[in-house]
Design a protein around this motif. Structure first.
Motif, PDB file in Angstrom:
ATOM      1  N   LEU A  43       0.825  -1.209   0.000  1.00  0.00           N
ATOM      2  CA  LEU A  43       0.000   0.000   0.000  1.00  0.00           C
ATOM      3  C   LEU A  43       0.859   1.258   0.000  1.00  0.00           C
ATOM      4  O   LEU A  43       0.567   2.231  -0.707  1.00  0.00           O
ATOM      5  N   VAL A  44       1.921   1.255   0.795  1.00  0.00           N
ATOM      6  CA  VAL A  44       2.822   2.406   0.839  1.00  0.00           C
ATOM      7  C   VAL A  44       3.500   2.623  -0.518  1.00  0.00           C
ATOM      8  O   VAL A  44       3.591   3.747  -1.018  1.00  0.00           O
ATOM      9  N   MET A  45       3.947   1.534  -1.141  1.00  0.00           N
ATOM     10  CA  MET A  45       4.595   1.652  -2.444  1.00  0.00           C
ATOM     11  C   MET A  45       3.602   2.106  -3.515  1.00  0.00           C
ATOM     12  O   MET A  45       3.948   2.918  -4.395  1.00  0.00           O
ATOM     13  N   ALA A  46       2.361   1.612  -3.434  1.00  0.00           N
ATOM     14  CA  ALA A  46       1.346   2.031  -4.401  1.00  0.00           C
ATOM     15  C   ALA A  46       1.052   3.517  -4.265  1.00  0.00           C
ATOM     16  O   ALA A  46       0.921   4.232  -5.270  1.00  0.00           O
ATOM     17  N   PHE A  47       0.970   4.002  -3.035  1.00  0.00           N
ATOM     18  CA  PHE A  47       0.725   5.433  -2.822  1.00  0.00           C
ATOM     19  C   PHE A  47       1.911   6.259  -3.305  1.00  0.00           C
ATOM     20  O   PHE A  47       1.728   7.345  -3.867  1.00  0.00           O
ATOM     21  N   ALA A  48       3.135   5.765  -3.076  1.00  0.00           N
ATOM     22  CA  ALA A  48       4.323   6.499  -3.512  1.00  0.00           C
ATOM     23  C   ALA A  48       4.351   6.648  -5.031  1.00  0.00           C
ATOM     24  O   ALA A  48       4.757   7.694  -5.559  1.00  0.00           O
ATOM     25  N   PHE A  49       3.916   5.612  -5.754  1.00  0.00           N
ATOM     26  CA  PHE A  49       3.896   5.693  -7.207  1.00  0.00           C
ATOM     27  C   PHE A  49       2.696   6.492  -7.714  1.00  0.00           C
ATOM     28  O   PHE A  49       2.778   7.115  -8.782  1.00  0.00           O
ATOM     29  N   PHE A  50       1.597   6.470  -6.975  1.00  0.00           N
ATOM     30  CA  PHE A  50       0.389   7.164  -7.427  1.00  0.00           C
ATOM     31  C   PHE A  50       0.395   8.645  -7.040  1.00  0.00           C
ATOM     32  O   PHE A  50      -0.296   9.450  -7.671  1.00  0.00           O
ATOM     33  N   PHE A  51       1.180   9.008  -6.040  1.00  0.00           N
ATOM     34  CA  PHE A  51       1.169  10.392  -5.545  1.00  0.00           C
ATOM     35  C   PHE A  51       1.542  11.416  -6.621  1.00  0.00           C
ATOM     36  O   PHE A  51       0.885  12.468  -6.716  1.00  0.00           O
ATOM     37  N   PRO A  52       2.584  11.217  -7.445  1.00  0.00           N
ATOM     38  CA  PRO A  52       2.876  12.224  -8.488  1.00  0.00           C
ATOM     39  C   PRO A  52       1.722  12.447  -9.449  1.00  0.00           C
ATOM     40  O   PRO A  52       1.474  13.585  -9.870  1.00  0.00           O
ATOM     41  N   VAL A  53       1.012  11.378  -9.798  1.00  0.00           N
ATOM     42  CA  VAL A  53      -0.130  11.523 -10.698  1.00  0.00           C
ATOM     43  C   VAL A  53      -1.244  12.314 -10.011  1.00  0.00           C
ATOM     44  O   VAL A  53      -1.861  13.203 -10.611  1.00  0.00           O
ATOM     45  N   LEU A  54      -1.488  11.983  -8.746  1.00  0.00           N
ATOM     46  CA  LEU A  54      -2.522  12.701  -7.987  1.00  0.00           C
ATOM     47  C   LEU A  54      -2.185  14.183  -7.869  1.00  0.00           C
ATOM     48  O   LEU A  54      -3.045  15.046  -8.052  1.00  0.00           O
ATOM     49  N   TYR A  55      -0.927  14.492  -7.590  1.00  0.00           N
ATOM     50  CA  TYR A  55      -0.519  15.897  -7.451  1.00  0.00           C
ATOM     51  C   TYR A  55      -0.617  16.625  -8.782  1.00  0.00           C
ATOM     52  O   TYR A  55      -1.021  17.793  -8.839  1.00  0.00           O
ATOM     53  N   MET A  56      -0.255  15.955  -9.874  1.00  0.00           N
ATOM     54  CA  MET A  56      -0.323  16.577 -11.202  1.00  0.00           C
ATOM     55  C   MET A  56      -1.769  16.921 -11.572  1.00  0.00           C
ATOM     56  O   MET A  56      -2.046  18.020 -12.060  1.00  0.00           O
ATOM     57  N   VAL A  57      -2.687  15.983 -11.335  1.00  0.00           N
ATOM     58  CA  VAL A  57      -4.096  16.245 -11.640  1.00  0.00           C
ATOM     59  C   VAL A  57      -4.648  17.346 -10.730  1.00  0.00           C
ATOM     60  O   VAL A  57      -5.374  18.247 -11.180  1.00  0.00           O
TER      61      VAL A  57
END
Length: 309
Positions: A43-57
């Motif tokens: 879960l931590v790794m998934a959030f780390a990879f998804f965070f840049p996309v979330l911040y960009m949007v």
């Protein structure tokens, strides 16, 4: 009644005999807390990879007053589509119509991606399945070529393209992409997993080399083809071709978006910050859609999928 009993015992006997051929399921040796720790780590790794996309949007949906708040906030407070409207309005007022830029990009992406897959598969097949003088040398050259950065080969590529007379054309982007060895290396490794008996059986049935390649080898290595297509597609889609193309009418959509994002287009002003965020999301969305459409093939079974009955 006796007939029903015989049918019942026959079915029961057949069911029990099939258990002997059932694949054994290997139980995990991890404890309950081991599974919990592993799940939390994923879960931590998934959030780390998804965070840049979330911040960009989130950044692309921020109004102008939230863009310059200090300290900056990660999530948007008052989402708006103004940045996307400004992006469309600026594109509508560019010197070259945006439809022309889109056509240039899609022409490069379609021709380059399909051409690379066809050429790479044709080269990978003999390298993976046949031994000929110099085959080991060619395999080593392919591996060594993967270590070179694009900036190292920029000058040789420019001299080659200029010598071929392809400057200021889309072929200046397509031709170097066709010669990329990444897809070739990937498909060669996958083709090496195909059993030789599969192709020998086809030869016994009278199939030629071309038929074996396109009707047997290509379907078996479909996951490798799709994976290579996704990587090549992304490479062509984000390639601006600024080193080879100088005419505005020949430039692609990635170059136009890059100019808008950097604020080099007249009339953009301070709004280039929001336009930059919106353009990043748009450029990211196209390869993402392609990946989501083809992701099932990427994770599917490799060479053994062609051996199932």
């Amino acid at each position: 009644m006796e007939i029903l009993k015989k049918l019942y015992y026959r079915r029961l006997k057949k069911k029990n005999s099939m258990k002997d051929f059932a694949p054994s399921v290997k139980k995990s040796k991890r404890s309950f807390w081991g599974n919990v720790i592993l799940g939390l780590f994923l879960l931590v790794m998934a959030f780390a990879f998804f965070f840049p996309v979330l911040y960009m949007v989130s950044q692309s949906l921020k109004p102008m007053n939230e863009m310059f708040i200090f300290p900056p906030k990660i999530m948007v407070q008052n989402p708006t589509m103004d940045n996307y409207r400004d992006f469309v309005n600026v594109l509508a007022n560019t010197m070259v119509p945006v439809t022309r830029s889109l056509f240039n990009s899609f022409f490069v992406v379609v021709i380059g991606s399909i051409g690379h897959i066809v050429l790479a598969s044709l080269c990978a097949y003999p390298l993976a399945k046949y031994k000929f003088p110099g085959s080991k040398f060619f395999n080593q050259i392919i591996v060594y070529s993967l270590m070179f950065n694009a900036s190292v080969t920029a000058i040789p590529n420019f001299l080659t393209i200029a010598g071929l007379g392809m400057l200021d054309t889309q072929w200046a982007i397509i031709v170097p992409g066709l010669a990329s060895t990444l897809g070739l290396y990937l498909m060669k490794n996958f083709m090496e997993q195909i059993p030789d008996s599969l192709m020998e059986a086809a030869q016994i049935d009278g199939a030629g080399y071309a038929r074996i390649h396109f009707t047997i080898v290509m379907p078996v290595v479909k996951p490798a083809l799709v994976t290579a297509f996704i990587m090549v597609f992304q490479s062509f889609w984000t390639n601006t071709g600024a080193n080879f193309i100088y005419a505005e009418a020949q430039k692609g959509f990635a170059y136009v978006v890059g100019q808008l994002a950097s604020g080099k287009v007249a009339g953009v002003g301070a709004s280039f910050v929001g336009i930059s965020s919106a353009s990043s999301v748009i450029m990211f969305a196209v390869p993402l859609v392609v990946f989501l459409i083809m992701q099932n093939n990427v994770v599917s079974t490799m060479a053994t999928s062609g051996m199932k009955e």
